[in-house]
Design an enzyme around this catalytic site. Structure first.
Site, PDB file in Angstrom:
ATOM      1  N   CYS A 170      -5.391   6.165  -3.513  1.00 23.71           N
ATOM      2  CA  CYS A 170      -4.686   4.876  -3.488  1.00 23.71           C
ATOM      3  C   CYS A 170      -3.289   5.114  -4.044  1.00 23.71           C
ATOM      4  CB  CYS A 170      -5.433   3.838  -4.318  1.00 23.71           C
ATOM      5  SG  CYS A 170      -4.534   2.278  -4.508  1.00 23.71           S
ATOM      6  N   CYS A 186       0.865  -1.180   0.000  1.00 24.08           N
ATOM      7  CA  CYS A 186       0.000   0.000   0.000  1.00 24.08           C
ATOM      8  C   CYS A 186       0.900   1.227   0.000  1.00 24.08           C
ATOM      9  CB  CYS A 186      -0.904  -0.013   1.226  1.00 24.08           C
ATOM     10  SG  CYS A 186      -1.929   1.465   1.389  1.00 24.08           S
TER      11      CYS A 186
END
Length: 264
Positions: A202, A78
C-alpha cells in the site's frame, strides 16, 4: 443494466498492489457503475485487482487520476496506483520527463527512471495524532500505524479489520499498517479499507509508516521499505515535530497484461 461490447483494459502492478486501468481521455468509460467496477476487480469473475483507475484529460495537467477501490466506490489517493498510472500514461504516449497530474487529494508530480521505476511526489503532511501504541495520519488516505516486534506473526486481516471497524473508524474507515523496524528500513503489512483485506503493498501506507520512523532531527530521510510484494523507498524532509514535506514514494510499476472483457 446496459449491455456493453468488449472494452479494452490494462492491468498494472506496483509491488503486488494491482490495478485495472483504462484510457478515458475521450470519456469512453464515464458510464462505469459501482457494480461494474466491482465486477472488473473481482478475482474470480472479473480481471482481478485491488482497485481500478481511469486516465482522464485534466486541464492544466498532463492527465487526471480517478481511483476506485475494489468495492466499486471512488476512493481517496492510492500511492502505488498513482505510480502505476504514471507508467501507464508514459505507455500511452505522454513522454514529458516530469509528468504532473491531478488526483482526489490534489496535484502530484512524478518522474520515471528506465521503463518501470516511478518516483511519485506525495502531499505534505502537517499534523499527526500520537497515541500510546499507535500513530494516525493522512498521506492522501487515512492511516493507522502500529509498530510491532514481528510483523510476519501478525494476523493482519483480523487485527486490521478490528481497528478499521471499531467505534472510532467504522464510519469513514481507515487503513491499518503494522510496521517492524529492520536493520535497514522497515517491513510493512497493510489492511486496506475498500479492499477489506490485506494487500501485498500500500503506497500511502508505507509512506505513513516511513514518516513515523523519523527521529527527532529535522532533516532529509531515506527509508527503505519491504512489503509482501517487493521493495519501495520513501524520501522526505522532516520540517517540524509533526510536519513533513518533499515526500517521494519510489518503486517499480509494471504492465502485467492487457485484454478485452465484456461488462455485465
Amino acid at each position: 443494466m446496459r449491455i456493453m461490447s468488449a472494452i479494452h483494459f490494462y492491468k498494472y502492478q506496483g509491488t503486488g498492489n494491482d490495478f485495472v486501468i483504462m484510457d478515458n481521455r475521450k470519456g469512453e468509460y464515464n458510464f462505469l457503475t459501482e457494480e461494474q467496477v466491482k465486477f472488473l476487480c473481482d478475482r474470480r469473475f472479473g480481471v482481478g485487482a485491488d482497485g481500478l483507475m481511469l486516465l482522464n484529460t485534466q486541464e492544466g495537467y498532463d492527465f487526471g487520476m480517478k481511483y476506485y477501490n475494489a468495492d466499486g466506490r471512488e476512493s481517496s489517493m492510492c500511492g502505488n496506483g498513482g505510480r502505476c498510472l504514471v507508467a501507464f500514461a508514459r505507455q500511452m504516449g505522454l513522454k514529458n520527463e516530469k509528468l504532473s497530474f491531478l488526483a482526489v487529494d490534489g496535484p502530484h508530480e512524478a518522474t520515471l527512471k528506465g521503463d518501470s521505476w516511478v518516483n511519485l511526489k506525495m502531499q505534505d503532511v502537517n499534523g499527526v495524532e500520537i497515541g500510546s501504541l499507535y500513530s494516525y495520519l493522512n498521506t492522501g488516505s487515512p492511516h493507522f500505524v502500529k509498530f510491532v516486534d514481528d510483523v510476519q506473526a501478525v494476523d493482519v486481516y483480523t487485527e486490521g479489520r478490528g481497528i478499521r471497524y471499531n467505534d472510532r473508524f467504522s464510519k469513514e474507515g481507515t487503513n491499518v499498517n503494522f510496521v517492524q523496524p529492520l536493520e535497514q528500513g522497515i517491513f510493512v503489512r497493510t489492511y486496506e479499507r475498500g479492499v477489506e483485506d490485506e494487500t501485498y503493498s500500500c503506497g500511502t501506507g508505507v509512506t505513513a509508516a516511513a514518516l513515523m520512523t523519523a527521529g527527532p532531527e529535522q532533516k532529509e530521510y531515506v527509508i527503505p521499505v519491504q512489503t509482501l510484494g517487493g521493495n519501495l523507498e520513501v524520501r522526505f524532509t522532516k520540517t517540524g515535530e509533526r510536519s513533513y514535506n518533499n515526500i517521494w514514494l519510489c518503486g517499480p510499476a509494471t504492465l502485467v497484461f492487457e485484454g478485452n472483457i465484456t461488462l455485465p
